[in-house]
Design a protein around this motif. Structure first.
Motif, PDB file in Angstrom:
ATOM      1  N   THR A  32       8.982  57.790  62.835  1.00  0.00           N
ATOM      2  CA  THR A  32      10.059  58.656  62.808  1.00  0.00           C
ATOM      3  C   THR A  32      10.225  59.154  64.184  1.00  0.00           C
ATOM      4  OG1 THR A  32       9.571  59.465  60.424  1.00  0.00           O
ATOM      5  CG2 THR A  32      10.908  60.869  61.899  1.00  0.00           C
ATOM      6  N   ALA A  33       9.094  59.417  64.944  1.00  0.00           N
ATOM      7  CA  ALA A  33       9.161  59.923  66.238  1.00  0.00           C
ATOM      8  C   ALA A  33       9.863  58.792  67.176  1.00  0.00           C
ATOM      9  CB  ALA A  33       7.760  59.950  66.878  1.00  0.00           C
ATOM     10  N   TRP A  34       9.357  57.483  66.960  1.00  0.00           N
ATOM     11  CA  TRP A  34       9.887  56.344  67.889  1.00  0.00           C
ATOM     12  C   TRP A  34      11.577  56.156  67.333  1.00  0.00           C
ATOM     13  CZ3 TRP A  34       7.916  55.118  72.134  1.00  0.00           C
ATOM     14  CH2 TRP A  34       6.738  55.131  72.357  1.00  0.00           C
ATOM     15  N   LEU A  35      11.823  56.201  66.240  1.00  0.00           N
ATOM     16  CA  LEU A  35      13.229  56.024  65.965  1.00  0.00           C
ATOM     17  C   LEU A  35      14.062  57.250  66.480  1.00  0.00           C
ATOM     18  CD1 LEU A  35      15.650  54.788  64.397  1.00  0.00           C
ATOM     19  CD2 LEU A  35      14.904  56.088  62.151  1.00  0.00           C
ATOM     20  N   THR A  36      13.327  58.384  66.476  1.00  0.00           N
ATOM     21  CA  THR A  36      14.131  59.491  66.947  1.00  0.00           C
ATOM     22  C   THR A  36      14.270  59.274  68.620  1.00  0.00           C
ATOM     23  OG1 THR A  36      13.347  61.043  65.283  1.00  0.00           O
ATOM     24  CG2 THR A  36      14.137  62.110  67.382  1.00  0.00           C
ATOM     25  N   LYS A  37      13.403  58.834  69.088  1.00  0.00           N
ATOM     26  CA  LYS A  37      13.503  58.581  70.682  1.00  0.00           C
ATOM     27  C   LYS A  37      14.658  57.666  70.892  1.00  0.00           C
ATOM     28  CE  LYS A  37       8.891  59.822  72.101  1.00  0.00           C
ATOM     29  NZ  LYS A  37       7.721  59.383  73.030  1.00  0.00           N
ATOM     30  N   PHE A  38      14.707  56.325  70.047  1.00  0.00           N
ATOM     31  CA  PHE A  38      15.658  55.393  70.143  1.00  0.00           C
ATOM     32  C   PHE A  38      17.095  56.188  70.014  1.00  0.00           C
ATOM     33  CE2 PHE A  38      18.534  52.628  67.812  1.00  0.00           C
ATOM     34  CZ  PHE A  38      18.960  51.928  68.627  1.00  0.00           C
ATOM     35  N   VAL A  39      17.153  56.840  69.112  1.00  0.00           N
ATOM     36  CA  VAL A  39      18.516  57.424  68.914  1.00  0.00           C
ATOM     37  C   VAL A  39      18.906  58.280  70.045  1.00  0.00           C
ATOM     38  CG1 VAL A  39      20.019  59.081  67.345  1.00  0.00           C
ATOM     39  CG2 VAL A  39      18.283  57.339  66.337  1.00  0.00           C
ATOM     40  N   PHE A  40      17.961  59.251  70.456  1.00  0.00           N
ATOM     41  CA  PHE A  40      18.104  60.268  71.551  1.00  0.00           C
ATOM     42  C   PHE A  40      18.485  59.634  72.692  1.00  0.00           C
ATOM     43  CE2 PHE A  40      16.188  63.648  74.264  1.00  0.00           C
ATOM     44  CZ  PHE A  40      17.340  64.494  74.050  1.00  0.00           C
ATOM     45  N   TYR A  41      17.843  58.656  73.175  1.00  0.00           N
ATOM     46  CA  TYR A  41      17.834  58.154  74.624  1.00  0.00           C
ATOM     47  C   TYR A  41      18.872  56.932  74.724  1.00  0.00           C
ATOM     48  CZ  TYR A  41      13.835  60.752  76.187  1.00  0.00           C
ATOM     49  OH  TYR A  41      12.971  61.820  76.478  1.00  0.00           O
ATOM     50  N   ALA A 206      20.302  58.423  63.245  1.00  0.00           N
ATOM     51  CA  ALA A 206      20.103  59.757  63.241  1.00  0.00           C
ATOM     52  C   ALA A 206      19.774  60.484  62.248  1.00  0.00           C
ATOM     53  CB  ALA A 206      21.137  60.439  64.247  1.00  0.00           C
ATOM     54  N   LEU A 207      20.693  60.501  61.285  1.00  0.00           N
ATOM     55  CA  LEU A 207      20.371  60.519  59.952  1.00  0.00           C
ATOM     56  C   LEU A 207      19.292  60.345  59.006  1.00  0.00           C
ATOM     57  CD1 LEU A 207      24.299  60.179  58.596  1.00  0.00           C
ATOM     58  CD2 LEU A 207      23.140  62.294  59.901  1.00  0.00           C
ATOM     59  N   PHE A 208      18.711  59.011  59.412  1.00  0.00           N
ATOM     60  CA  PHE A 208      17.486  58.445  58.707  1.00  0.00           C
ATOM     61  C   PHE A 208      16.423  59.102  59.211  1.00  0.00           C
ATOM     62  CE2 PHE A 208      14.079  55.759  57.844  1.00  0.00           C
ATOM     63  CZ  PHE A 208      14.327  55.171  56.795  1.00  0.00           C
ATOM     64  N   VAL A 266      20.163  74.047  60.362  1.00  0.00           N
ATOM     65  CA  VAL A 266      19.381  74.211  61.661  1.00  0.00           C
ATOM     66  C   VAL A 266      18.933  72.893  62.435  1.00  0.00           C
ATOM     67  CG1 VAL A 266      17.261  75.759  62.716  1.00  0.00           C
ATOM     68  CG2 VAL A 266      18.375  76.578  60.710  1.00  0.00           C
ATOM     69  N   ALA A 267      18.884  73.114  63.597  1.00  0.00           N
ATOM     70  CA  ALA A 267      18.715  71.614  64.536  1.00  0.00           C
ATOM     71  C   ALA A 267      17.230  71.438  64.479  1.00  0.00           C
ATOM     72  CB  ALA A 267      19.352  71.783  65.818  1.00  0.00           C
ATOM     73  N   GLY A 268      17.009  70.072  64.651  1.00  0.00           N
ATOM     74  CA  GLY A 268      15.450  69.848  64.582  1.00  0.00           C
ATOM     75  C   GLY A 268      15.029  70.308  65.813  1.00  0.00           C
ATOM     76  N   ASN A 269      15.726  70.233  67.018  1.00  0.00           N
ATOM     77  CA  ASN A 269      15.227  70.541  68.250  1.00  0.00           C
ATOM     78  C   ASN A 269      14.667  71.841  68.394  1.00  0.00           C
ATOM     79  OD1 ASN A 269      17.475  71.729  68.384  1.00  0.00           O
ATOM     80  ND2 ASN A 269      18.225  70.614  70.346  1.00  0.00           N
ATOM     81  N   VAL A 270      15.078  72.808  67.364  1.00  0.00           N
ATOM     82  CA  VAL A 270      14.464  74.086  67.584  1.00  0.00           C
ATOM     83  C   VAL A 270      12.794  74.273  67.065  1.00  0.00           C
ATOM     84  CG1 VAL A 270      14.729  76.150  66.353  1.00  0.00           C
ATOM     85  CG2 VAL A 270      16.776  75.212  66.847  1.00  0.00           C
ATOM     86  N   TYR A 271      12.670  73.388  66.217  1.00  0.00           N
ATOM     87  CA  TYR A 271      11.420  72.978  65.894  1.00  0.00           C
ATOM     88  C   TYR A 271      10.731  72.549  67.036  1.00  0.00           C
ATOM     89  CZ  TYR A 271       6.985  71.146  63.752  1.00  0.00           C
ATOM     90  OH  TYR A 271       5.745  71.166  63.434  1.00  0.00           O
ATOM     91  N   ILE A 272      11.136  71.527  67.731  1.00  0.00           N
ATOM     92  CA  ILE A 272      10.365  70.994  68.959  1.00  0.00           C
ATOM     93  C   ILE A 272       9.832  72.118  70.091  1.00  0.00           C
ATOM     94  CG2 ILE A 272      10.621  69.448  70.706  1.00  0.00           C
ATOM     95  CD1 ILE A 272      12.319  67.772  69.201  1.00  0.00           C
ATOM     96  N   LEU A 273      10.890  72.872  70.192  1.00  0.00           N
ATOM     97  CA  LEU A 273      10.884  74.238  70.807  1.00  0.00           C
ATOM     98  C   LEU A 273       9.723  75.151  70.339  1.00  0.00           C
ATOM     99  CD1 LEU A 273      14.336  75.151  72.144  1.00  0.00           C
ATOM    100  CD2 LEU A 273      12.425  74.342  73.597  1.00  0.00           C
ATOM    101  N   ALA A 274       9.865  75.269  69.211  1.00  0.00           N
ATOM    102  CA  ALA A 274       8.930  76.428  68.377  1.00  0.00           C
ATOM    103  C   ALA A 274       7.681  75.687  68.473  1.00  0.00           C
ATOM    104  CB  ALA A 274       9.302  76.694  67.150  1.00  0.00           C
ATOM    105  N   GLN A 275       7.265  74.503  68.195  1.00  0.00           N
ATOM    106  CA  GLN A 275       5.947  73.950  68.369  1.00  0.00           C
ATOM    107  C   GLN A 275       5.504  73.764  69.742  1.00  0.00           C
ATOM    108  OE1 GLN A 275       5.524  69.502  67.460  1.00  0.00           O
ATOM    109  NE2 GLN A 275       3.916  70.193  65.884  1.00  0.00           N
ATOM    110  N   HIS A 276       6.316  73.611  70.671  1.00  0.00           N
ATOM    111  CA  HIS A 276       5.924  73.397  72.233  1.00  0.00           C
ATOM    112  C   HIS A 276       5.535  74.658  72.666  1.00  0.00           C
ATOM    113  CE1 HIS A 276       5.900  72.394  76.571  1.00  0.00           C
ATOM    114  NE2 HIS A 276       6.634  73.516  76.577  1.00  0.00           N
ATOM    115  N   PHE A 277       6.086  75.848  72.251  1.00  0.00           N
ATOM    116  CA  PHE A 277       5.620  77.208  72.815  1.00  0.00           C
ATOM    117  C   PHE A 277       4.698  77.804  71.797  1.00  0.00           C
ATOM    118  CE2 PHE A 277       9.843  77.021  74.841  1.00  0.00           C
ATOM    119  CZ  PHE A 277       9.444  76.899  76.002  1.00  0.00           C
ATOM    120  N   GLY A 278       4.553  77.322  70.652  1.00  0.00           N
ATOM    121  CA  GLY A 278       3.614  77.812  69.765  1.00  0.00           C
ATOM    122  C   GLY A 278       3.947  79.118  69.088  1.00  0.00           C
ATOM    123  N   VAL A 279       5.448  79.003  68.875  1.00  0.00           N
ATOM    124  CA  VAL A 279       6.016  80.507  68.513  1.00  0.00           C
ATOM    125  C   VAL A 279       6.803  79.945  66.829  1.00  0.00           C
ATOM    126  CG1 VAL A 279       8.018  81.918  68.829  1.00  0.00           C
ATOM    127  CG2 VAL A 279       6.511  81.449  70.760  1.00  0.00           C
TER     128      VAL A 279
END
Length: 309
Positions: A32-41, A206-208, A266-279
Motif C-alpha cells: 500500500t505504501a509503494w502504491l501510494t507513492k506511485f500515485v502521489f509522485y 488512488a482509490l484502491f 477526512v484526508a489520509g495525509n492528516v494521519y501522516i501529519l498526526a503520526q509524524h508529530f505524534g499528535v
C-alpha cells in the motif's frame, strides 16, 4: 438520487476492493505504501499537470470563491478548535482535530471523482480547493504543533516547511501546468497521450490505495472520531455552502463544486501529519475510517443536491 448513487458507487467499490485486498492479506501495508507513492509522485501528478495545463487560466482565480472557501472553512476550524480546548486538550491536539475537521480527501478522491461526475468545468474549482488545503491549512497545523512544542515560531521552523510545500509533487505539477497554460504552449500529441495514460492510473490506484490503507486501521477513540467525522461530512459543506451562496454569491456551479469538495471524508495525509508529530494519531485514523465509510451515503446526497438545486 439513485442515479447519482449509482454513478458514485464504482468509486467506492474501488475503495472497498482495496480494503478487502488488504483485509485478507493479498495487499499488505508495505505494498500500500509503494502504491501510494506511485500515485502521489507519478499518476496523480500527471493527471493534475494535464488538468492544469488545459484549464482556462484567465477564469481560474475567483476572489469570491477563495474568500468563501476560506471563511467557511475557517469558521469550522475555529469551532473545532474551541471544542477541543473546551475538552481541555493541549493546543497541538486541538489543532490536529480542527485540521481533521476541515481537510478532505480532495487529492486522492476528489480530483478523480468530481471531475468525472461534474465535468471538465469542475477542474478549476477543485484545483483551487486542493491548493488552499495543501498550502494554507497544512502550514497552519504544522506551525501550531511546532509552536506549541517549542513555545515560538522561528526561521528554523518556517524554512523546512516552505521547502516541503515547494517540493510537494501535487503542488509542483499544478504550478507547472498553470505555467504551461499561461504561456499558451501547445500540447504535443505524444505528451498528451503519455499524460493521459499515466494519469489514467491515478483514479483506480488512488482509490484502491485508500481502501487498502483503511484495512490496517482499527476504531479507537470512537467518541472524538465520530465528532470529527460528523464535522467533516456535514458541518464543513454546510459552512462553505453558507459562505459561498449567502455571503459571497459565488457562481452556482463553482459553489456546488466547492460544497462537494468540502463533503469529502477526512484526508489520509492528516494521519501522516498526526503520526509524524505524534499528535492524536488514533482518533485521526478512526475519523478517516468512519468518515470514508459514511461518505458512501453522504457524498451522493450532496452531489445530488448541487446538481439538482
Amino acid at each position: 438520487m439513485l442515479e447519482i448513487f449509482l454513478k458514485t458507487l464504482p468509486f467506492f467499490l474501488l475503495i472497498g476492493t482495496g480494503w478487502l485486498a488488504g483485509r485478507v492479506g493479498l495487499f499488505p501495508q508495505e505494498a500500500t505504501a509503494w502504491l501510494t507513492k506511485f500515485v502521489f509522485y507519478f499518476a496523480l501528478s500527471a493527471m493534475l499537470f494535464r488538468f492544469a495545463a488545459t484549464v482556462d487560466i484567465d477564469r481560474l482565480f475567483d476572489p469570491a470563491f477563495v474568500l468563501a472557501y476560506l471563511c467557511g472553512t475557517l469558521a469550522l476550524w475555529v469551532v473545532a478548535m474551541a471544542v477541543g480546548r473546551w475538552r481541555r486538550l493541549p493546543l497541538s491536539e486541538a489543532g490536529m482535530e480542527a485540521h481533521s475537521a476541515i481537510t478532505g480527501n480532495t487529492g486522492f478522491l476528489g480530483v478523480p471523482m468530481l471531475v468525472v461526475l461534474l465535468g471538465q468545468q469542475a477542474i478549476g474549482p477543485v484545483l483551487m480547493v486542493l491548493t488552499i488545503d495543501l498550502v494554507l491549512f497544512s502550514t497552519v497545523i504544522t506551525l501550531i504543533v511546532t509552536g506549541a512544542r517549542q513555545g515560538r515560531i522561528t526561521a528554523a521552523t518556517i524554512l523546512p516547511l516552505a521547502r516541503g510545500i515547494a517540493a510537494n509533487p501535487m503542488i509542483v505539477s499544478m504550478v507547472a501546468g498553470l505555467v504551461w497554460a499561461r504561456l499558451h504552449l501547445p500540447m504535443p500529441a505524444p505528451l498528451d497521450e503519455f499524460l493521459s495514460l499515466l494519469g489514467g492510473a491515478a483514479t483506480p490506484g488512488a482509490l484502491f490505495a485508500i481502501g487498502a490503507s483503511l484495512a490496517g486501521r482499527s476504531a479507537e477513540r470512537l467518541g472524538p472520531a465520530l465528532w470529527l467525522s460528523g464535522a467533516k461530512l456535514f458541518l464543513h459543506p454546510l459552512a462553505v455552502g453558507v459562505a459561498a451562496l449567502a455571503l459571497f454569491h459565488v457562481d452556482p456551479f463553482a459553489a456546488g463544486v466547492m460544497i462537494a469538495a468540502a463533503s469529502l471524508p477526512v484526508a489520509g495525509n492528516v494521519y501522516i501529519l498526526a503520526q509524524h508529530f505524534g499528535v492524536a494519531p488514533h482518533r485521526v485514523s478512526t475519523a478517516i475510517l468512519i468518515s470514508t465509510a459514511a461518505s458512501i451515503a453522504t457524498v451522493p446526497v450532496v452531489i445530488h443536491w448541487i446538481t439538482k438545486g
